[in-house]
Scaffold this motif. Structure first.
Motif, PDB file in Angstrom:
ATOM      1  N   THR A 160       0.823  -1.209  -0.053  1.00  0.00           N
ATOM      2  CA  THR A 160       0.214   0.055  -0.016  1.00  0.00           C
ATOM      3  C   THR A 160       0.776   1.304  -0.010  1.00  0.00           C
ATOM      4  N   GLN A 161       1.808   1.293   0.946  1.00  0.00           N
ATOM      5  CA  GLN A 161       2.807   2.543   0.869  1.00  0.00           C
ATOM      6  C   GLN A 161       3.465   2.563  -0.317  1.00  0.00           C
ATOM      7  N   ILE A 162       3.956   1.709  -0.673  1.00  0.00           N
ATOM      8  CA  ILE A 162       4.986   1.876  -2.009  1.00  0.00           C
ATOM      9  C   ILE A 162       3.986   2.134  -3.340  1.00  0.00           C
ATOM     10  N   TRP A 163       3.077   1.431  -3.468  1.00  0.00           N
ATOM     11  CA  TRP A 163       2.162   1.709  -4.823  1.00  0.00           C
ATOM     12  C   TRP A 163       1.508   2.926  -4.713  1.00  0.00           C
ATOM     13  N   ASN A 164       1.039   3.557  -3.516  1.00  0.00           N
ATOM     14  CA  ASN A 164       0.482   4.831  -3.401  1.00  0.00           C
ATOM     15  C   ASN A 164       1.542   5.878  -3.591  1.00  0.00           C
ATOM     16  N   ASP A 165       2.755   5.728  -3.199  1.00  0.00           N
ATOM     17  CA  ASP A 165       3.585   6.818  -3.058  1.00  0.00           C
ATOM     18  C   ASP A 165       3.572   7.756  -4.248  1.00  0.00           C
ATOM     19  N   PHE A 166       3.822   8.928  -4.034  1.00  0.00           N
ATOM     20  CA  PHE A 166       3.757   9.922  -5.066  1.00  0.00           C
ATOM     21  C   PHE A 166       5.225  10.841  -5.091  1.00  0.00           C
ATOM     22  N   LEU A 167       5.543  11.139  -3.805  1.00  0.00           N
ATOM     23  CA  LEU A 167       6.676  11.913  -3.641  1.00  0.00           C
ATOM     24  C   LEU A 167       7.827  11.350  -4.238  1.00  0.00           C
ATOM     25  N   PHE A 168       8.392  10.143  -3.801  1.00  0.00           N
ATOM     26  CA  PHE A 168       9.479   9.518  -4.278  1.00  0.00           C
ATOM     27  C   PHE A 168       9.469   9.233  -5.659  1.00  0.00           C
ATOM     28  N   GLY A 169       8.207   9.050  -6.133  1.00  0.00           N
ATOM     29  CA  GLY A 169       8.072   8.660  -7.642  1.00  0.00           C
ATOM     30  C   GLY A 169       8.389   9.806  -8.562  1.00  0.00           C
ATOM     31  N   VAL A 170       7.838  11.112  -8.240  1.00  0.00           N
ATOM     32  CA  VAL A 170       8.079  12.194  -8.764  1.00  0.00           C
ATOM     33  C   VAL A 170       9.427  13.015  -8.761  1.00  0.00           C
ATOM     34  N   VAL A 171      10.177  12.534  -7.439  1.00  0.00           N
ATOM     35  CA  VAL A 171      11.387  13.106  -7.391  1.00  0.00           C
ATOM     36  C   VAL A 171      12.652  12.296  -7.983  1.00  0.00           C
ATOM     37  N   PHE A 172      12.408  11.030  -7.832  1.00  0.00           N
ATOM     38  CA  PHE A 172      13.522  10.017  -8.310  1.00  0.00           C
ATOM     39  C   PHE A 172      13.331   9.432  -9.276  1.00  0.00           C
ATOM     40  N   ALA A 173      12.291   9.662 -10.231  1.00  0.00           N
ATOM     41  CA  ALA A 173      12.009   9.055 -11.534  1.00  0.00           C
ATOM     42  C   ALA A 173      11.695  10.033 -12.589  1.00  0.00           C
ATOM     43  N   SER A 174      11.841   9.647 -13.825  1.00  0.00           N
ATOM     44  CA  SER A 174      11.249  10.588 -14.842  1.00  0.00           C
ATOM     45  C   SER A 174      11.229   9.874 -16.168  1.00  0.00           C
ATOM     46  N   GLY A 175      10.266  10.262 -16.932  1.00  0.00           N
ATOM     47  CA  GLY A 175      10.020   9.685 -18.341  1.00  0.00           C
ATOM     48  C   GLY A 175       9.333   8.303 -18.181  1.00  0.00           C
ATOM     49  N   ASP A 176       9.906   7.568 -18.652  1.00  0.00           N
ATOM     50  CA  ASP A 176       9.165   5.984 -18.743  1.00  0.00           C
ATOM     51  C   ASP A 176       9.271   5.279 -17.586  1.00  0.00           C
ATOM     52  N   SER A 177      10.195   5.804 -16.605  1.00  0.00           N
ATOM     53  CA  SER A 177      10.158   5.015 -15.312  1.00  0.00           C
ATOM     54  C   SER A 177       9.418   5.491 -14.239  1.00  0.00           C
TER      55      SER A 177
END
Length: 293
Positions: A220-237
Motif C-alpha cells: 500500500t505504501q509503495i504503490w500509493n507513493d507519489f513523492l519519491f516517484g516524482v522526485v527520483f524517477a522521470s519519463g518512462d520510469s
C-alpha cells in the motif's frame, strides 16, 4: 419470555446495539460515496456528466473512459495512456515489497532472539527511522542514487523504498517474534539447529500472519507513493501515481472526467485486490505481538 431471553433475541435487539450498527452502517455509506461517484462517473459519457446528476446512474453505460485511460489518455506530451506506468509500478512495488519484508523478517529475528551488545540501541535507531519524514531524505537520497548511477531508474526507486521500508518491517517482525517463547529456540539449539536453520525451518513457517501485515503495509505504501516517484524517477520510469497526476493536470480540450475517474480506479485496483485477498490476516498479525514487546 424466558426462552426468548435465553436465545439472545432481545439481547441482539437492544437499542444500544441497534444504534451502534446504525452508526456503523451510516459511516460505511458516507465512506463509500466518493467511491460510488468515481465508479459511476467512469462509465458515463462526457455529455451525461455535463448534463446529469453527480450521483445519478449513467443513462448510457460505456467503457470508453476506461479504454481511453488505459491506452489513449495524455499524461503530458505523450498520449499512450497509463498502461506503461501501471506496469512500472508493478516492476517497482513487487521487488521492493519482497526485499524489505525479507530483510525485516531477518532483522526482527536477530533483534528478538539473538541478543547482542547494543541490540536495543540498534532497534531504537531503526525505530527512529519510522518517524523520519519523506522530505528529510530527498537530498541525501538523490545524491546517493546519483553516485550509484541509479538516478531516474526503476531500480533506484526500488532501493529507496527498501531503505525506507526496512524500519517498519523490522518493527513488525521484531514484535511478532518476541511473543514466541524463548524455550522453543533453546530446544532447537539443543537439538543442533543453527542460526539459519531456526530461522528458515522454525520461525518462518509460523510467520504467515505478520508476513501478510508486512506485505499489505508495504504494498500500500509503495504503490500509493507519489513523492519519491516524482522526485527520483522521470519519463518512462515513473509510477502510476505520477502518471495519474499528469493525466488529471493535462487538458487538450474539454475536460474528460470519465477518463480521470477510470484512471483513478485502475490505479486503486491492485491495493483493493491485496486487501480483499489478504486482509483477514492484517489485524491478526498486528495483534499477535501486542502482549509482549
Amino acid at each position: 419470555m424466558t426462552d426468548l431471553t435465553r436465545s439472545g433475541l432481545f439481547t441482539t435487539l437492544r437499542p444500544s446495539r441497534i444504534a451502534i450498527y446504525g452508526l456503523l452502517i451510516l459511516a460505511c455509506l458516507v465512506y463509500l460515496v466518493p467511491l460510488f461517484i468515481m465508479l459511476v462517473t467512469s462509465f458515463k459519457t462526457p455529455m451525461d456528466i455535463r448534463t446529469g446528476n453527480l450521483v445519478a446512474l449513467p443513462t448510457e453505460w460505456t467503457t470508453i473512459g476506461w479504454t481511453k485511460a488505459w491506452s489513449e489518455a495524455c499524461t503530458g506530451v505523450q498520449c499512450d495512456g497509463i498502461s506503461g506506468y501501471f506496469w512500472n509500478s508493478f516492476k517497482m512495488t513487487v521487488p521492493a515489497v519482497m526485499i524489505s519484508t525479507l530483510l525485516g523478517a531477518f532483522n526482527g529475528y536477530v533483534l528478538a532472539k539473538w541478543k547482542f551488545r547494543g541490540s536495543d540501541l540498534l532497534f531504537g535507531l531503526l525505530l527512529f527511522g519510522c518517524f523520519v519524514p519523506f522530505q528529510v531524505v530527498l537530498l541525501p537520497m538523490a545524491a546517493t542514487l546519483g553516485q550509484l548511477g541509479l538516478a531516474n531508474t526503476t531500480p533506484g526507486l526500488v532501493l529507496v523504498h527498501v531503505i525506507y521500508g526496512v524500519a517498519f518491517t523490522t518493527l513488525f517482525f521484531r514484535n511478532y517474534y518476541v511473543a514466541i517463547p524463548d524455550a522453543l529456540i533453546k530446544a532447537a539449539r539443543l537439538d543442533g539447529a543453527g542460526f539459519f536453520t531456526i530461522f528458515f525451518r522454525i520461525l518462518l513457517p509460523m510467520s504467515t500472519p505478520i508476513f501478510m501485515v508486512s506485505l499489505i503495509w508495504q504494498f500500500t505504501q509503495i504503490w500509493n507513493d507519489f513523492l519519491f516517484g516524482v522526485v527520483f524517477a522521470s519519463g518512462d520510469s515513473q509510477p502510476i501515481t505520477v502518471a495519474l497526476n499528469n493525466l488529471v493536470n493535462t487538458s487538450t480540450g474539454v475536460k474528460e472526467y470519465n477518463v480521470d475517474m477510470a484512471a483513478a480506479m485502475i490505479a486503486a485496483l491492485p491495493t483493493l485486490v491485496v486487501y480483499i485477498v489478504a486482509g483477514k490476516y492484517f489485524i491478526r498479525g498486528l495483534t499477535a505481538g501486542s502482549v509482549k514487546g
